[in-house]
Design a protein around this motif. Structure first.
Motif, short mmCIF file in Angstrom:
data_model
loop_
_atom_site.label_atom_id
_atom_site.label_comp_id
_atom_site.label_asym_id
_atom_site.label_seq_id
_atom_site.Cartn_x
_atom_site.Cartn_y
_atom_site.Cartn_z
N TYR A 287 1.18 -0.90 -0.17
CA TYR A 287 -0.06 0.12 -0.18
C TYR A 287 1.15 1.05 0.11
CZ TYR A 287 -3.51 3.61 1.95
OH TYR A 287 -3.80 4.42 1.94
N GLU A 288 1.94 1.14 0.86
CA GLU A 288 3.03 2.60 0.66
C GLU A 288 3.38 2.40 -0.31
OE1 GLU A 288 4.59 3.86 4.81
OE2 GLU A 288 5.13 1.90 4.60
N LEU A 289 4.17 1.68 -1.13
CA LEU A 289 4.68 1.71 -2.71
C LEU A 289 3.77 1.95 -3.65
CD1 LEU A 289 6.49 -2.18 -2.01
CD2 LEU A 289 7.87 0.38 -1.91
N ILE A 290 2.55 1.68 -3.51
CA ILE A 290 1.63 2.00 -4.65
C ILE A 290 0.83 3.57 -3.93
CG2 ILE A 290 1.41 -0.04 -5.18
CD1 ILE A 290 -1.49 0.61 -3.80
N GLY A 291 1.40 4.16 -3.28
CA GLY A 291 1.34 5.64 -3.06
C GLY A 291 0.52 5.84 -1.87
N GLY A 292 -0.04 5.18 -1.44
CA GLY A 292 -0.11 5.04 0.19
C GLY A 292 0.61 5.61 2.02
N ASN A 293 -0.31 6.66 2.32
CA ASN A 293 0.09 7.19 3.60
C ASN A 293 -0.05 5.75 4.83
OD1 ASN A 293 2.01 9.01 2.72
ND2 ASN A 293 0.20 10.48 3.00
N VAL A 294 0.75 5.05 5.04
CA VAL A 294 0.04 4.65 6.43
C VAL A 294 0.92 5.72 7.99
CG1 VAL A 294 0.81 3.13 8.15
CG2 VAL A 294 0.36 2.87 5.75
N LYS A 295 0.11 6.03 8.63
CA LYS A 295 0.81 7.24 10.08
C LYS A 295 0.89 6.22 10.91
CE LYS A 295 0.15 11.55 7.26
NZ LYS A 295 -0.93 12.80 7.79
N LYS A 296 1.23 6.81 12.38
CA LYS A 296 1.20 6.20 13.15
C LYS A 296 0.34 6.95 13.98
CE LYS A 296 5.81 4.05 13.49
NZ LYS A 296 7.47 3.60 13.87
N GLU A 297 0.49 8.32 14.54
CA GLU A 297 -0.46 9.47 14.41
C GLU A 297 -0.60 10.22 13.65
OE1 GLU A 297 2.21 11.77 16.88
OE2 GLU A 297 2.67 9.89 17.94
N ALA A 298 -2.14 11.28 14.03
CA ALA A 298 -2.89 12.08 12.89
C ALA A 298 -1.91 13.34 12.68
CB ALA A 298 -3.99 12.36 13.25
N ALA A 299 -1.25 14.07 12.85
CA ALA A 299 -0.48 14.89 12.68
C ALA A 299 0.88 14.57 12.32
CB ALA A 299 -0.38 15.58 13.99
N GLU A 300 1.25 13.28 12.22
CA GLU A 300 2.60 13.21 11.49
C GLU A 300 2.38 13.61 10.13
OE1 GLU A 300 5.53 9.29 10.57
OE2 GLU A 300 3.04 8.64 11.24
N ILE A 301 3.98 13.55 9.87
CA ILE A 301 4.05 14.63 8.61
C ILE A 301 4.87 13.59 8.10
CG2 ILE A 301 5.29 16.14 7.29
CD1 ILE A 301 4.27 18.38 9.43
N ARG A 302 4.70 12.67 6.50
CA ARG A 302 5.56 11.66 6.39
C ARG A 302 6.42 12.50 4.90
NH1 ARG A 302 3.93 6.82 5.52
NH2 ARG A 302 5.71 6.99 5.94
N GLY A 303 7.31 13.87 4.89
CA GLY A 303 7.88 14.23 3.61
C GLY A 303 7.40 13.98 2.77
N LYS A 304 8.57 13.48 2.62
CA LYS A 304 9.37 12.98 0.74
C LYS A 304 8.00 11.30 0.65
CE LYS A 304 13.32 11.31 0.66
NZ LYS A 304 14.85 10.83 0.22
N ALA A 305 7.77 11.29 2.06
CA ALA A 305 6.62 9.84 2.02
C ALA A 305 5.70 10.67 1.45
CB ALA A 305 6.63 8.93 2.83
N ASN A 306 4.92 11.66 1.65
CA ASN A 306 3.81 12.30 0.65
C ASN A 306 2.84 11.40 0.07
OD1 ASN A 306 1.86 14.15 0.17
ND2 ASN A 306 2.40 15.48 1.99
N MET A 307 1.71 11.62 -0.63
CA MET A 307 1.05 10.36 -1.41
C MET A 307 0.97 11.75 -2.09
SD MET A 307 -2.96 10.71 0.55
CE MET A 307 -3.11 10.00 -1.65
N PHE A 308 0.82 12.91 -2.23
CA PHE A 308 1.06 13.80 -3.18
C PHE A 308 2.06 13.80 -4.12
CE2 PHE A 308 -2.46 15.46 0.18
CZ PHE A 308 -2.87 14.88 -0.92
N LYS A 309 3.44 12.93 -3.68
CA LYS A 309 4.29 13.83 -4.52
C LYS A 309 4.54 11.74 -5.44
CE LYS A 309 7.12 16.16 -1.26
NZ LYS A 309 8.34 16.90 -0.50
N TYR A 310 3.57 11.31 -4.68
CA TYR A 310 3.68 9.61 -5.90
C TYR A 310 3.90 9.55 -7.39
CZ TYR A 310 2.37 5.09 -7.15
OH TYR A 310 1.37 4.45 -7.89
#
Length: 711
Positions: A287-310
């Motif tokens: 799911y992460e490899l195909i653009g999904g975001n898996v967050k441990k916390e709702a406010a977590e910022i994923r940086g480069k892993a942000n789905m909009f950069k997929y």
């Protein structure tokens, strides 16, 4: 002196004389070391190439997993001198049997140590980098190289054509056996080829699905919402407790799904796993490899892993059939990649939720267990057809740390591995796979060094682990375990917090009954020091929740049974303890030990991790020597230290009460309490153990004051 203190000291003396005469006490000195030579191992028997520089001399004893972890860490902190040195070491080990003869060949091999150089889809290379999988591990390199070698792919072809195009030029099925130690990165070793093989088709399916939504019209003004649904990655499950992540298509968008016909409905890839927990873990990584975001916390910022950069294909559907409830519904909606367990294959095929002729990639993860549990009819349905009967040729992976010769023979016999087009990929090499007949012909021409046979398949133990044995008597195993855990905590508290990592532990019990009966006494003994959880898929409470709590570091000790964590990857685990487990199954030991020393975890050379401690009864202890000889590892004994459990005695033979300060009194009080609770719990009859475990279940479900994360 206070009278109660004398009474307490006298009680201690009596208890020590009766119960602790044969109990365990960890000592810092290990007096015996047992060394055995590896026999027939594919990875641990490889001779390590020492690095040239003096400053990196400690790398000689490192396993590949620890080296690759250090490389990742060096890149993340931008220490490129260290990263370059570690990369050189990995290069030497990866190509030690095929060192480049000139600079041009060396440059070519260097290029193949990157995802781009291996021919992975460009969008996937970017996504892997954003998820901090920037460099492939050695087993991932050899897995991709196996595919490239079968397809005769040159550097020019790798840069100018997609893997799907190269597969289309091939008229035969391909088979790859990925055989390597636990934690070496085998999941990505098949997921990257899977997504690269299907890349063009997934983009095509995305365009068809968007076109189908647009053709419905926008009478309700929800076109953008419906297009958003079909371009969002989804992990689908029909369970009432769905897999985390992903949007589920509903309403108007659901009504129009499937309008484009079967071209976008049938799965293109199938992943078979032996346990639900492993299936969920695989689905979430995919799911992460195909653009999904898996967050441990709702406010977590994923940086480069942000789905909009997929940048890859959008709207990929992952269908999970991992329990009976999900199996009732099947894969009725569009699915691109199906993940299931062996027992559900027959129904999925019979219901035409899976159409074998349309599967272009088939993967058996933890192949020894998954294939053993697959019915013969299901295997026949999946593999009893030829490439001529299908629209596409197929790529098949058999993956595991315990893929053996007998399993390989079964795979060839059932046409899972196609003869003449199969390779074996390990952490150090990739070679064509020969059958016994082919091997005899190769031996006649003395060409066997360039090939692998089924006889080369065996269990793979990570060579970078530290193995220890503890011998106990009179059912004092839980007491031994508790004191070892406390000792490691003291070691951490006395350190600077950098050289020693705070202990995170997995404890294995022979079965779920024993595990459940040990929960309460261990929790009481470790209260305030460790938070416990238990992962028992058959009889436990919320196993997926327990898995996530331990992954997220909400608990520090996980109690489990051998097969419950097969293939699972937990971050920052430092120690594995086994309590009374049989030592006559090398395959089981490899998988238990494999929870530590994984890529991404601290190793045993430059870290405090990678330790495997077996707590055994005296009568079982000698079996570990046989096991060590078979797997080719050395171990040391943790001996008893009687002085640590003795009260001070005067010259007159009396207890020297006055020499005990408050700290020492507390130490003996705790030892006295542990002895009563932990030793007596092990001596409880089995029927009492079962009764206690059922009571514990009720208390844990209904007690609001129970410590969070403990079930």
């Amino acid at each position: 002196m206070v009278p109660s203190r004398k009474i307490f000291a006298a009680l201690l003396f009596v208890v020590f004389a009766s119960k602790l005469s044969s109990s365990f006490s960890p000592a810092s000195v290990q007096t015996r070391r047992h060394t055995f030579q590896a026999v027939g191992r594919t990875e641990s028997s490889k001779r390590l190439v020492p690095h040239a520089s003096a400053e990196s001399s400690d790398r000689e004893g490192m396993g590949l997993n620890e080296l690759q972890t250090l490389l990742r860490d060096a890149v993340q902190r931008e220490d490129y001198m260290e990263a370059g040195s570690l990369s050189d070491e990995l290069f030497a080990r990866l190509y030690q049997d095929d060192m480049p003869k000139n600079d041009e060949e060396k440059k070519q091999k260097r290029r193949r140590m990157s995802w781009r150089g291996l021919g992975a889809a460009p969008w996937l290379v970017d996504r892997l980098d954003s998820l901090n999988y920037t460099f492939p591990t050695t087993i991932q390199i050899n897995s991709m190289e196996s595919v490239n070698k079968i397809l005769d792919a040159t550097d020019e072809m790798l840069q100018s054509t997609s893997l799907e195009e190269r597969m289309g030029m091939n008229d035969k099925d391909l088979g790859i056996v990925v055989s390597g130690s636990t934690g070496s990165g085998k999941t990505l070793a098949y997921l990257v080829p899977l997504l690269s093989t299907l890349s063009d088709s997934l983009f095509t399916r995305q365009r068809i699905r968007i076109g189908a939504e647009e053709n419905v019209g926008d009478t309700t003004g929800d076109l953008l919402e419906r297009v958003s649904v079909v371009t969002s990655p989804v992990v689908r499950t029909n369970s009432r407790k769905p897999v985390r992540g992903g949007a589920i298509a509903t309403g108007a968008s659901l009504a129009s799904l499937g309008k484009s016909g079967k071209d976008v409905k049938s799965p293109l890839a199938l992943i078979v796993v032996p346990t639900r927990e492993l299936g969920v873990q695989t689905a979430m990584l995919l799911y992460e490899l195909i653009g999904g975001n898996v967050k441990k916390e709702a406010a977590e910022i994923r940086g480069k892993a942000n789905m909009f950069k997929y940048k890859g294909p959008k709207g990929i559907r992952i269908g999970c059939i991992l329990d009976d409830e999900e199996a009732k519904f099947g894969l009725k909606l569009q699915t691109d990649v199906a993940i299931t367990m062996p027992q559900y294959l027959d129904k999925l095929i019979a219901d035409e939720d899976l159409i074998p002729s349309k599967l272009r990639v088939v993967i058996y993860d933890e192949a020894d267990l998954a294939l053993e549990n697959t019915a013969a009819d299901a295997l026949a349905s999946l593999f009893d057809d030829s490439p001529e009967e299908r629209e596409y040729t197929r790529l098949t992976f058999m993956v595991g740390a315990s893929v053996t010769e007998s399993l390989g023979s079964l795979a060839v016999r059932n046409r899972i591995l196609p003869e003449g087009k199969s390779y074996i990929a390990t952490a150090t090499e990739h070679r064509p796979l020969l059958t016994s007949t082919d091997l005899e012909k190769a031996e006649e021409t003395q060409a066997t060094s360039s090939f692998k046979s089924l006889k080369d398949l065996n269990v793979c133990l990570n060579p970078g682990l530290i193995h220890q044995r503890v011998k106990v008597q009179n059912n004092t195993g839980l007491l031994a375990l508790t004191r070892l855990l406390r000792k490691e905590l003291r070691r951490y508290d006395e350190s600077d917090g950098k050289s020693v990592q705070r202990p995170r532990v997995v404890v294995f019990f022979p079965d779920e009954v024993i595990a459940k009966s040990s929960i309460a006494p261990l929790r009481d003994a470790l209260w305030g020091e460790h938070k416990l959880c238990v992962l028992l898929p058959k009889t436990g409470v919320n196993p997926l929740q327990m898995m996530e709590q331990f992954k997220n570091n909400e608990t520090s000790v996980l109690l489990a049974t051998p097969n419950s964590v097969r293939g699972l990857d937990f971050p920052d685990v430092t120690h594995v303890y086994t309590l009374y487990l049989p030592m006559d199954d090398p395959r089981e030991y490899v998988h238990l030990a494999g929870r530590v020393g994984r890529v991404g975890q601290k190793g045993s050379v430059r870290g405090s991790g990678g330790r495997v401690i077996s707590i055994l009864k005296d009568e079982e202890a000698e079996k570990m020597e046989v096991l060590a000889k078979e797997l080719g590892f050395e171990f040391s004994d943790i001996e008893m230290d009687p002085a640590e459990m003795r009260l001070p005695i005067t010259e007159d033979g009396e207890i020297d009460i006055d020499s005990l300060d408050d700290v020492e009194v507390e130490k003996f009080r705790r030892l006295f309490e542990d002895t009563l609770n932990l030793v007596s719990s092990e001596n409880a009859p089995e029927d009492q153990m079962v009764e206690a475990s059922s009571v514990i279940d009720v208390d844990y479900e209904n007690d609001d004051d129970e410590e969070e994360g403990f079930q």
